[in-house]
Write a protein that holds these residues in place. Structure first.
Motif, short mmCIF file in Angstrom:
data_model
loop_
_atom_site.label_atom_id
_atom_site.label_comp_id
_atom_site.label_asym_id
_atom_site.label_seq_id
_atom_site.Cartn_x
_atom_site.Cartn_y
_atom_site.Cartn_z
N ILE A 60 8.33 13.93 -33.65
CA ILE A 60 8.96 14.34 -32.77
C ILE A 60 9.70 15.22 -33.52
CG2 ILE A 60 11.07 13.92 -31.38
CD1 ILE A 60 10.02 10.77 -31.04
N GLU A 61 9.56 16.57 -33.33
CA GLU A 61 10.30 17.59 -33.93
C GLU A 61 11.01 18.13 -32.74
OE1 GLU A 61 9.35 19.97 -37.44
OE2 GLU A 61 8.02 20.48 -35.95
N ASN A 62 12.29 19.18 -33.13
CA ASN A 62 13.12 19.34 -32.20
C ASN A 62 12.87 19.19 -30.73
OD1 ASN A 62 13.87 21.07 -34.28
ND2 ASN A 62 12.23 22.51 -33.66
N GLY A 63 12.49 17.64 -30.83
CA GLY A 63 12.90 16.48 -29.71
C GLY A 63 11.94 16.97 -28.26
N LYS A 64 9.71 17.29 -29.10
CA LYS A 64 9.13 17.24 -28.94
C LYS A 64 8.08 16.55 -29.74
CE LYS A 64 9.95 21.91 -26.49
NZ LYS A 64 9.24 23.71 -26.53
N ARG A 65 7.61 16.07 -28.84
CA ARG A 65 6.03 15.24 -30.03
C ARG A 65 5.18 16.64 -30.16
NH1 ARG A 65 5.57 9.78 -27.00
NH2 ARG A 65 3.28 9.66 -29.07
N LYS A 66 4.50 16.02 -31.39
CA LYS A 66 3.67 17.53 -32.22
C LYS A 66 2.63 15.97 -32.68
CE LYS A 66 6.14 21.32 -33.54
NZ LYS A 66 6.04 21.75 -33.97
N LYS A 67 1.79 16.47 -32.60
CA LYS A 67 0.49 15.94 -33.95
C LYS A 67 0.05 16.74 -34.30
CE LYS A 67 -2.57 12.57 -32.02
NZ LYS A 67 -4.08 12.72 -31.29
N MET A 68 -0.13 16.25 -35.84
CA MET A 68 -0.77 16.88 -37.22
C MET A 68 -0.82 16.34 -38.35
SD MET A 68 3.41 17.60 -38.91
CE MET A 68 4.04 18.65 -37.13
N PRO A 69 -1.89 16.44 -38.97
CA PRO A 69 -2.21 16.00 -40.15
C PRO A 69 -0.83 15.66 -40.45
CG PRO A 69 -3.36 18.08 -40.02
CD PRO A 69 -1.87 17.65 -39.13
N ALA A 73 2.51 16.63 -42.40
CA ALA A 73 3.54 16.42 -41.93
C ALA A 73 4.63 15.79 -43.30
CB ALA A 73 3.11 14.71 -41.65
N LEU A 74 4.15 15.45 -44.51
CA LEU A 74 4.07 15.04 -45.62
C LEU A 74 4.90 16.81 -46.49
CD1 LEU A 74 4.98 13.29 -48.20
CD2 LEU A 74 2.15 13.88 -48.94
N VAL A 75 4.65 17.51 -46.21
CA VAL A 75 4.95 18.94 -46.96
C VAL A 75 5.78 19.30 -46.41
CG1 VAL A 75 4.37 21.71 -47.21
CG2 VAL A 75 2.68 19.72 -47.60
N LYS A 76 5.68 19.46 -45.13
CA LYS A 76 6.95 18.92 -44.56
C LYS A 76 8.06 18.78 -44.79
CE LYS A 76 5.82 20.69 -39.70
NZ LYS A 76 7.12 22.27 -39.41
N GLN A 77 8.16 17.27 -44.70
CA GLN A 77 9.09 16.22 -45.57
C GLN A 77 9.55 16.59 -46.32
OE1 GLN A 77 7.96 12.41 -46.15
NE2 GLN A 77 9.84 11.37 -44.65
N SER A 78 8.95 17.12 -47.68
CA SER A 78 9.31 17.42 -49.03
C SER A 78 10.03 18.38 -48.57
CB SER A 78 8.10 17.43 -49.87
OG SER A 78 7.32 16.72 -49.52
N ILE A 79 9.62 19.48 -48.13
CA ILE A 79 10.58 20.91 -47.91
C ILE A 79 11.90 21.03 -47.56
CG2 ILE A 79 10.46 22.88 -46.96
CD1 ILE A 79 7.55 23.33 -47.69
N ASN A 80 11.97 19.94 -45.96
CA ASN A 80 12.96 19.34 -45.44
C ASN A 80 14.23 19.00 -46.66
OD1 ASN A 80 12.11 21.25 -43.02
ND2 ASN A 80 11.79 18.88 -42.51
#
Length: 150
Positions: A60-69, A73-80
């Motif tokens: 769930i990103e910005n209140g919307k459900r997104k499907k991704m590999p 998701a791991l890269v996004k989490q590390s950068i955040n």
């Protein structure tokens, strides 16, 4: 030690000795030397790891459900986490930026969330990477005739 040469076996004789095991203990044609070894079709660690990272996950990103590999998701989490002042995540992200600088692939960084200071730091890093890439392209394009640059 004797200087006698080995004679070949005569009349169907077979001499057992160094480098000449008994015939009944030799490997048989078509039979594996390790019959209980790795089964056919089993995957090594690298293959299993890559398949697991390629599977998709729902976030769930910005209140919307997104499907991704999972890898994305791991890269996004590390950068955040790096943008949230986590020193270990920051070290990982900077290490990856340095690695991509050396390979000629400049990372595309668009910072929308986070603190203003973090955004300025990331933008300055991206600017330096782009300037380094442009300078390298100019060096490759200019002929080396020994003249000083104008």
């Amino acid at each position: 030690m004797s200087n006698r040469k080995r004679s070949s076996p005569r009349n169907g004789e077979y001499s057992v000795g160094y480098g000449r095991p008994p015939q009944h203990t030799r490997f048989r044609p078509g039979r594996s030397g390790n019959p209980k070894g790795r089964p056919k079709g089993s995957k090594n660690f690298h293959t299993v790891f890559a398949e697991e990272l390629a599977q998709s996950v729902t976030l769930i990103e910005n209140g919307k459900r997104k499907k991704m590999p999972k890898a994305r998701a791991l890269v996004k989490q590390s950068i955040n986490k790096a943008l949230g002042n986590d020193p270990r995540a920051t070290a990982i992200v900077f290490d990856q930026i340095r690695r991509s600088e050396g390979s000629g692939k400049a990372p595309v960084a668009v910072v929308e969330a986070g603190f203003r200071e973090n955004k300025l730091v990331v933008e300055s890093i991206v600017r330096r990477i782009r300037l380094a890439a442009e300078a390298e392209e100019e060096m490759d394009a200019s002929p080396d005739n020994g003249e000083a640059p104008k």
